[in-house]
Design a protein around this motif. Sequence first.
Motif, short mmCIF file in Angstrom:
data_model
loop_
_atom_site.label_atom_id
_atom_site.label_comp_id
_atom_site.label_asym_id
_atom_site.label_seq_id
_atom_site.Cartn_x
_atom_site.Cartn_y
_atom_site.Cartn_z
N VAL A 1 -26.17 8.00 15.56
CA VAL A 1 -26.14 7.70 14.13
C VAL A 1 -27.34 8.34 13.43
O VAL A 1 -27.20 8.95 12.36
CB VAL A 1 -26.12 6.18 13.88
CG1 VAL A 1 -26.31 5.88 12.40
CG2 VAL A 1 -24.82 5.57 14.38
N PHE A 2 -28.51 8.22 14.06
CA PHE A 2 -29.72 8.79 13.46
C PHE A 2 -29.58 10.30 13.32
O PHE A 2 -29.80 10.88 12.24
CB PHE A 2 -30.94 8.44 14.32
CG PHE A 2 -32.23 8.95 13.75
CD1 PHE A 2 -32.94 8.19 12.84
CD2 PHE A 2 -32.74 10.19 14.11
CE1 PHE A 2 -34.14 8.66 12.29
CE2 PHE A 2 -33.92 10.67 13.58
CZ PHE A 2 -34.63 9.90 12.68
N VAL A 3 -29.23 10.97 14.41
CA VAL A 3 -29.13 12.44 14.41
C VAL A 3 -28.07 12.92 13.42
O VAL A 3 -28.31 13.83 12.62
CB VAL A 3 -28.84 12.96 15.83
CG1 VAL A 3 -28.50 14.45 15.80
CG2 VAL A 3 -30.03 12.70 16.75
N GLU A 4 -26.88 12.32 13.46
CA GLU A 4 -25.80 12.75 12.57
C GLU A 4 -26.13 12.46 11.12
O GLU A 4 -25.76 13.23 10.22
CB GLU A 4 -24.49 12.06 12.96
CG GLU A 4 -23.97 12.43 14.33
CD GLU A 4 -23.77 13.93 14.52
OE1 GLU A 4 -23.33 14.60 13.57
OE2 GLU A 4 -24.08 14.43 15.61
N SER A 5 -26.82 11.35 10.86
CA SER A 5 -27.19 11.01 9.48
C SER A 5 -28.18 12.03 8.92
O SER A 5 -28.08 12.44 7.76
CB SER A 5 -27.78 9.60 9.41
OG SER A 5 -26.82 8.64 9.80
N VAL A 6 -29.16 12.45 9.74
CA VAL A 6 -30.14 13.45 9.30
C VAL A 6 -29.43 14.79 9.07
O VAL A 6 -29.67 15.47 8.05
CB VAL A 6 -31.28 13.60 10.32
CG1 VAL A 6 -32.20 14.76 9.93
CG2 VAL A 6 -32.09 12.31 10.41
N LEU A 7 -28.56 15.16 9.99
CA LEU A 7 -27.83 16.43 9.83
C LEU A 7 -26.90 16.39 8.62
O LEU A 7 -26.74 17.38 7.91
CB LEU A 7 -27.00 16.72 11.09
CG LEU A 7 -27.78 17.13 12.35
CD1 LEU A 7 -26.84 17.24 13.55
CD2 LEU A 7 -28.50 18.46 12.13
N ARG A 8 -26.30 15.25 8.35
CA ARG A 8 -25.34 15.14 7.26
C ARG A 8 -26.01 14.95 5.90
O ARG A 8 -25.62 15.57 4.91
CB ARG A 8 -24.41 13.94 7.54
CG ARG A 8 -23.24 13.75 6.57
CD ARG A 8 -22.04 14.58 6.97
NE ARG A 8 -21.41 14.06 8.17
CZ ARG A 8 -20.41 13.17 8.17
NH1 ARG A 8 -19.95 12.68 7.03
NH2 ARG A 8 -19.86 12.79 9.31
#
Length: 427
Positions: free
Chosen positions: A348-355
Motif C-alpha cells: 500500500v505504501f509503495v503503490e500510494s507513493v507511485l500513484r
Amino acid sequence: MSEFWLISAPGDKTNLQAWERMNTVTSKSNLSSNSKFHIPDLKVGTLDALVGLSDELGKLDSFAESVIKKIAQYIGEVMEDSKDKVQENLLANGVDLISYLTRFEWDMAKYPIKQPLKNISEALAKQVTQIEADLKTRSAAYNNIKGNLQSLEKKTMGNLLTRTLADIVHKEDFVLNSEYLITLLVVVPKSSYLQWQKTYESLSDMVVPRSTKMIAEDAEGGLFTVTLFRKVMDDFKAKARENRFMVREFYYDEKELKCEKEELMKLASDKKQQYGAPQWQPLLPACLSTSFRNGFMVPTVSGELHVAHKTEAWEKSALLSQGPLLRWLKVNFSEAFVAWIHVKALRVFVESVLRYGLPVNFQAMLLQPNRKSVKRLRDVLNLVFKHLDEVAAASIMDPGMDIPGLQLSSQEYYPYVYFKIDLSLLD
C-alpha cells in the motif's frame, strides 16, 4: 465475510472530505465495516527502487499467502478429530485474525522503519522462506507417521479375517511346542456357530474332541480355536473352507506378538507426543471368562476388543494436549500471517507513493464488505474517487475498455490503490 479490501487515497483536504463521504455512505447503507489502517512513515528511496520493489512485493505477497494457507491446512490435518476447533487455533499475536487486521500496528522492533524499504522487504522474504523450508521438513515427517498410522488402523480395525490378533490371543489358547499337535484359529460366521460346534470334530480325522473355544467375536462372526494333529492340517483346512469356515494363517510366536504390540503402542504414542492429535491406543487383551451359550463354550467379554472407539472423555482430554508439531504450526502460522500483513502494508505504501507522488501523503483504510453489497460498494468507491483517475473509473463502467500502458486487467485496477485480503484460509 472474511474478505477485506485494503485501499488508499491521497490525504489532502479535498480527499479527506471524500473519505468522510465514502465512510458515511458505506456505513449508513451497511455496505461495509471500515477502519483506518495505520502505516508508519517509511523511507521512500528512489523512484526506480520503488518500481522494482513493487514487482518484488507482489510476488512476496502471493508467496506469503500460499505459505500461511499451507500451514492452516496442516493445522486442520493435525486436528483431524477436532475440525470445529481449527479456526479458533488460527491466531496472530495471540488474537483472532480479524482483530489483528483491523487493529494493525507496525512491529517497530521486528521491522525497524529507519532502514530502506528493500531491507524490510528482504527481511520479510527471508522470514517467510525459512518458515516454508521448515514446514516442508516437518510435513514430510508428518506424512510419514500419518502413513504408518493408517497402516496401523487397517491392522486393528479390520474384521477377524484381516485384523491383527496381537491384542486378542493368549498363550493359553494354544498347544505349543508339540511335535504332533497344532492349534488353528478359525473364523466362523455368526449364523454358523451351531454348525461349527456339531461338525468341526468330523471335518477330518485326528481332530482333538472338545478342543474348540471362541476367543473373540465381532459383528460378523467369531474366532475359534481348534486343536488337531499336524499331519491332517491341510485336509482340515480344505474341508473347513468348503463349509465356509475360514482358517487364519496364524502361528503363535510370543516374541513376534510382543514386537507387534510394542510397535502399535509406539506409533500411537508418537502420534500423541509429536503431533498433538488425540491419541489412539490399542487395548490389551480384555479379561475373558467363559460360559455356556447355545450348547457350547463362549467367553464373556469384560472389555471392548475393537480399539478405535472414542469416548467423550477421551476427546476432551485430547484437546488439552498439543504436541510439538501443532505448537510449531500455531507459532509459525502467527509469524507468517503477521509478516504477510506487513507485506500488504508495504505494498500500500509503495503503490500510494507511485500513484499519488511526493511528499508522502495518503490515507489507508480497511473495508470489510457486506457479502450482499460487494458490487454496490465498488460502485460507491468508484464514484467517490473517480477524480483520481478518470480513465480507470471509465474502464470500470465499461469493462471492455483497455487502459493504455497498464499490465493489469481492468478488473484489478481502480482509481484508488486496492489490495484484497482473504482470510478464508481453510477453503
